[in-house]
Design an enzyme around this catalytic site. Structure first.
Site, short mmCIF file in Angstrom:
data_model
loop_
_atom_site.label_atom_id
_atom_site.label_comp_id
_atom_site.label_asym_id
_atom_site.label_seq_id
_atom_site.Cartn_x
_atom_site.Cartn_y
_atom_site.Cartn_z
N VAL A 18 19.16 -31.27 -15.93
CA VAL A 18 18.06 -32.24 -15.81
C VAL A 18 16.85 -31.74 -16.59
CG1 VAL A 18 16.73 -33.65 -14.21
CG2 VAL A 18 18.79 -32.54 -13.41
N ILE B 74 17.84 -26.43 -16.11
CA ILE B 74 16.68 -27.22 -16.49
C ILE B 74 16.68 -27.35 -18.01
CG2 ILE B 74 14.18 -27.47 -16.31
CD1 ILE B 74 15.87 -27.30 -13.59
N LYS B 75 16.66 -28.58 -18.45
CA LYS B 75 16.65 -28.82 -19.90
C LYS B 75 15.20 -28.75 -20.38
CE LYS B 75 19.31 -32.00 -21.65
NZ LYS B 75 19.88 -33.35 -21.91
N ILE B 76 14.99 -27.91 -21.36
CA ILE B 76 13.65 -27.75 -21.92
C ILE B 76 13.74 -27.99 -23.43
CG2 ILE B 76 11.68 -26.19 -22.26
CD1 ILE B 76 12.47 -24.75 -19.70
#
Ligand code: G3P
Length: 221
Positions: A58, A85-87
């Protein structure tokens, strides 16, 4: 190769999760808006569908360093153990990757358009990298660029995995499979191309027709 579905369409997630050995689901802010549902509801629904081992990816929505770190902390409280966590690898994102990595939160560095960005993200501590295969094809050969990223990982032994994203067709996935890429996350239409083969369906219809002609039934018992 890990096979991941790139969607927040929970009907499609349930369907493919039923038929295939999915390793997880990726989303991004645009994909979540397409669900037409409040984002917390849709994320919780996906968490419920997936089992513990399946990964959920996400994305942080904030663009500045502090905001990305706060988003990462908040997303980690969603109740999903195997969450990344998509960054995005903007300048602020790269700075956030270092911090979020130190917090022990798993990161998928995303919106990668070049080998250089892939290198900077893995060097900052990203656990996984999402190069945008098809979008890179606007500027050159997206598939080759991903293969080059894998070469960097192998040359230096970085502890990171490529989760190739942004596909327009199954042949892009095939080329990556042939080159040992760790994972592909594919949208629903590309998953359908990988999944359904009319030749196989027709072969089975012929087997059944011949069986029925000889034995008068379509089953063994
Ligand atoms: O996961 C990233 C992906 O959703 C981007 O795909 O089709 O917008 O290039 P696309």
């Amino acid at each position: 190769m890990k096979l991941i579905l790139d969607t927040a369409d929970t009907t499609a997630i349930r369907y493919y999760n039923d038929y295939l050995a999915l390793d997880g689901v990726t989303t991004n802010p645009t994909i979540i808006t397409k669900s037409g549902k409040p984002y917390v509801d849709v994320l919780k629904e996906i968490v419920e569908i997936l089992d513990e081992d399946q990964a959920l990816y996400v994305q942080a929505v904030s663009e500045d360093y502090e905001g990305i770190v706060e988003d990462a902390k908040w997303l980690s409280t969603l109740g999903k153990k195997n969450i990344y966590i998509k960054i995005p690898v903007t300048n602020e994102g790269l700075k956030a990757i270092k911090t979020v990595h130190k917090l022990g939160i798993k990161i998928l560095a995303t919106a990668i358009y070049s080998m250089d960005q892939a290198y900077l993200a893995m060097h900052a501590g990203a656990d996984a990298l999402a190069p945008y295969v098809n979008r890179m094809c606007y500027y050159g050969n997206g598939v080759d660029e991903v293969i080059n990223m894998q070469t960097i990982i192998d040359n230096y032994g970085y502890n990171t995995e490529i989760v190739a994203a942004s596909f327009k067709n199954a042949s892009q996935v095939r080329e990556l499979m042939l080159n040992g890429i760790g994972a592909c996350t594919v949208p629903v239409d590309v998953m359908a191309q990988l999944f359904n083969n009319e030749n196989t369906n027709n072969a089975v219809k012929e087997f059944t027709a011949n069986w029925e002609k000889t034995y008068g039934k379509k089953t063994l018992r």
